[in-house]
Design an enzyme around this catalytic site. Structure first.
Site, PDB file in Angstrom:
ATOM      1  N   LYS A 198       0.850  -1.187   0.000  1.00 30.30           N
ATOM      2  CA  LYS A 198       0.000   0.000   0.000  1.00 30.30           C
ATOM      3  C   LYS A 198       0.887   1.239   0.000  1.00 30.30           C
ATOM      4  O   LYS A 198       1.699   1.441   0.900  1.00 30.30           O
ATOM      5  CB  LYS A 198      -0.918  -0.002   1.222  1.00 30.30           C
ATOM      6  CG  LYS A 198      -1.805   1.236   1.270  1.00 30.30           C
ATOM      7  CD  LYS A 198      -2.848   1.140   2.362  1.00 30.30           C
ATOM      8  CE  LYS A 198      -3.670   2.419   2.410  1.00 30.30           C
ATOM      9  NZ  LYS A 198      -4.661   2.398   3.488  1.00 30.30           N
ATOM     10  N   ARG A 208     -10.400  10.853   1.725  1.00 30.59           N
ATOM     11  CA  ARG A 208     -10.297  11.621   2.975  1.00 30.59           C
ATOM     12  C   ARG A 208     -11.562  12.450   3.166  1.00 30.59           C
ATOM     13  O   ARG A 208     -12.028  12.655   4.275  1.00 30.59           O
ATOM     14  CB  ARG A 208      -9.031  12.484   2.955  1.00 30.59           C
ATOM     15  CG  ARG A 208      -7.758  11.693   2.570  1.00 30.59           C
ATOM     16  CD  ARG A 208      -6.841  11.371   3.730  1.00 30.59           C
ATOM     17  NE  ARG A 208      -5.989  10.227   3.403  1.00 30.59           N
ATOM     18  CZ  ARG A 208      -4.686  10.303   3.087  1.00 30.59           C
ATOM     19  NH1 ARG A 208      -4.070  11.468   3.091  1.00 30.59           N
ATOM     20  NH2 ARG A 208      -4.008   9.206   2.819  1.00 30.59           N
ATOM     21  N   GLU A 235       7.115  -6.963   1.458  1.00 30.00           N
ATOM     22  CA  GLU A 235       5.886  -6.819   2.251  1.00 30.00           C
ATOM     23  C   GLU A 235       4.938  -8.009   2.027  1.00 30.00           C
ATOM     24  O   GLU A 235       4.337  -8.529   2.962  1.00 30.00           O
ATOM     25  CB  GLU A 235       5.152  -5.517   1.883  1.00 30.00           C
ATOM     26  CG  GLU A 235       5.839  -4.246   2.379  1.00 30.00           C
ATOM     27  CD  GLU A 235       5.593  -3.979   3.860  1.00 30.00           C
ATOM     28  OE1 GLU A 235       4.965  -4.830   4.529  1.00 30.00           O
ATOM     29  OE2 GLU A 235       6.046  -2.928   4.358  1.00 30.00           O
ATOM     30  N   LYS A 250      -2.345  -1.619  -3.746  1.00 28.95           N
ATOM     31  CA  LYS A 250      -3.181  -0.425  -3.688  1.00 28.95           C
ATOM     32  C   LYS A 250      -2.318   0.820  -3.726  1.00 28.95           C
ATOM     33  O   LYS A 250      -1.344   0.881  -2.974  1.00 28.95           O
ATOM     34  CB  LYS A 250      -3.969  -0.475  -2.382  1.00 28.95           C
ATOM     35  CG  LYS A 250      -4.857   0.725  -2.162  1.00 28.95           C
ATOM     36  CD  LYS A 250      -5.521   0.599  -0.842  1.00 28.95           C
ATOM     37  CE  LYS A 250      -6.362   1.845  -0.605  1.00 28.95           C
ATOM     38  NZ  LYS A 250      -6.963   1.845   0.693  1.00 28.95           N
ATOM     39  N   TYR A 315     -15.394   1.331  -6.766  1.00 23.70           N
ATOM     40  CA  TYR A 315     -16.650   1.991  -6.430  1.00 23.70           C
ATOM     41  C   TYR A 315     -17.693   1.784  -7.521  1.00 23.70           C
ATOM     42  O   TYR A 315     -18.855   2.131  -7.336  1.00 23.70           O
ATOM     43  CB  TYR A 315     -16.394   3.482  -6.150  1.00 23.70           C
ATOM     44  CG  TYR A 315     -15.458   3.666  -4.958  1.00 23.70           C
ATOM     45  CD1 TYR A 315     -15.941   3.549  -3.654  1.00 23.70           C
ATOM     46  CD2 TYR A 315     -14.090   3.873  -5.140  1.00 23.70           C
ATOM     47  CE1 TYR A 315     -15.088   3.670  -2.568  1.00 23.70           C
ATOM     48  CE2 TYR A 315     -13.230   3.998  -4.055  1.00 23.70           C
ATOM     49  CZ  TYR A 315     -13.730   3.886  -2.773  1.00 23.70           C
ATOM     50  OH  TYR A 315     -12.887   3.990  -1.700  1.00 23.70           O
TER      51      TYR A 315
HETATM   52  C1  PBG Z   1      -7.264   3.372   5.458  1.00 19.06           C
HETATM   53  C2  PBG Z   1      -7.710   3.334   4.054  1.00 19.06           C
HETATM   54  C3  PBG Z   1      -7.581   4.344   3.095  1.00 19.06           C
HETATM   55  C4  PBG Z   1      -8.191   3.868   1.937  1.00 19.06           C
HETATM   56  C5  PBG Z   1      -8.675   2.605   2.217  1.00 19.06           C
HETATM   57  N1  PBG Z   1      -8.345   2.276   3.518  1.00 19.06           N
HETATM   58  C6  PBG Z   1      -7.056   5.713   3.211  1.00 19.06           C
HETATM   59  C7  PBG Z   1      -5.630   5.962   3.397  1.00 19.06           C
HETATM   60  O1  PBG Z   1      -4.800   5.066   3.532  1.00 19.06           O
HETATM   61  O2  PBG Z   1      -5.291   7.153   3.449  1.00 19.06           O
HETATM   62  C8  PBG Z   1      -8.274   4.625   0.657  1.00 19.06           C
HETATM   63  C9  PBG Z   1      -9.313   4.174  -0.299  1.00 19.06           C
HETATM   64  C10 PBG Z   1      -9.549   5.108  -1.424  1.00 19.06           C
HETATM   65  O3  PBG Z   1      -8.850   6.115  -1.606  1.00 19.06           O
HETATM   66  O4  PBG Z   1     -10.492   4.824  -2.183  1.00 19.06           O
HETATM   67  N2  PBG Z   1      -8.350   3.195   6.339  1.00 19.06           N
END
Ligand code: PBG
Length: 325
Positions: A198, A208, A235, A250, A315
């Site tokens: 990630k 956010r 990882e 991701k 989504y």
């Molecule tokens: C952390 C989390 C995030 C996303 C999914 N799980 C935000 C981050 O790491 O800042 C992002 C998902 C998205 O942008 O669609 N809880």
């Protein structure tokens, strides 16, 4: 002399293109991320993600049921607490009556085992400082103290009915720590979709908004540097050794090389998350009439599948599942 080789023969009709397509996209490959918010009277559309909503408990149940009817492979739930319920340790995340755990209970009783119910196992939506863990005195995310909180959250989510947890905080050792905590609490059947690779991405921006994050600053001391590829293999190997049931890359579209390499080495299913900013970019360009929305969505998802994703979180999962079936 070369023979007259003509690859265009296999592109000449829709039927032959269909016959030879290497990559498939089916409803079951798609997982729908959903947001459930505390204290809302009606669902609220997320401004930077047109068509995506912060749900009430009722609208969540309805939308989830429709997505499952459309054939999606699963649902990934995120909770949005009231601002006044946030604190430094993200208490609402592990509270059985917190917004996410209430929603999990309600969805599990509504949908049973007819789909795979997943939960985001991370503190950022629930902390008043917006970081994915608890902080040390000097304001750094404290890895091992955060693991203790994740374990409490994981057990609460398993108890609320989640089939699969999605630890997304990038703490070292989180998969093994949660595996032990789940097993000790008797939840040996609850699995983990590890957010293994990630990256600290600018494309999380709209998310956010979606969760009303309080974050100031960034997550670069725990999420990965976009410059790194090899680090993701490390990882993934660690998460597999710690007992991950599936692994994830991701974001998706800027990291397709990483996804391909993970897919080539992983003995477990591989997921990729087409994140908020990827959704918003295509949506915004389409709203302006600059690209063909439906074609761009399908192309983006086929590309992620071609790069090696068994499962794609998007989504558009319910919409595309409906279109495909
Ligand atoms: C952390 C989390 C995030 C996303 C999914 N799980 C935000 C981050 O790491 O800042 C992002 C998902 C998205 O942008 O669609 N809880």
């Amino acid at each position: 002399m070369f023979p007259d080789i003509r690859p265009r023969r296999l592109r000449s009709t829709p039927a032959i293109r269909r016959l030879v397509a290497e990559t498939s996209l089916e409803p079951r490959h798609l997982v729908l991320p959903m947001f459930v918010a505390d204290g809302l009277d009606e669902p609220r559309e997320i401004v930077s993600m047109p068509g995506v909503y912060q749900h009430t408990a009722d609208s969540l149940r309805k939308a989830a049921t429709e997505a499952v009817a459309a054939g999606v492979g699963g649902l990934m739930l995120f909770g949005v607490p009231r601002p006044e319920d946030k604190d430094a340790r993200g208490s609402a995340a592990s509270d059985p009556d917190g917004v996410l755990n209430r929603a999990l209970r309600s969805l599990r009783s509504e949908l049973g085992d007819s789909t795979v119910i997943m939960a985001d196992t991370c503190l950022d939506e629930f902390t008043d400082h917006g970081h994915c863990g608890v902080l040390t005195g000097s304001g750094v995310v404290d890895n091992d103290a955060t693991l203790e909180r994740y374990a409490e959250m994981a057990v609460a989510q398993a108890e609320a009915g989640a089939h699969l947890l999605g630890p997304s905080g990038m703490m070292d050792g989180q998969i093994g720590f949660l595996r032990s905590a789940l097993d000790e609490a008797g939840h040996t059947e609850v699995g983990q979709l590890a957010y293994s690779a990630k990256y600290a991405s600018a494309f999380y921006g709209p998310f956010r908004d979606a969760v009303g994050s309080s974050l100031e600053g960034d997550r670069r001391t725990y999420q990965q540097d976009p410059a790194n590829r090899r680090e993701s293999m490390h990882e993934v190997d660690l998460d597999l050794a710690e007992g991950a049931d599936m692994v994830m890359v991701k974001p998706a579209m800027s990291y397709l090389d990483v996804l391909r390499e993970v897919a080539d080495r992983s003995p477990v299913p591989v997921a990729a998350y087409q994140i908020s900013g990827e959704y918003s970019m295509i949506s915004a360009a389409a709203q302006k009439g600059w690209i063909d929305r439906d074609a761009a969505i399908l192309e983006s998802l086929v590309g992620i599948r071609r790069a090696g994703a068994d499962i794609v979180l998007t989504y558009w999962a319910a919409e595309v599942a409906g279109r495909l079936s």
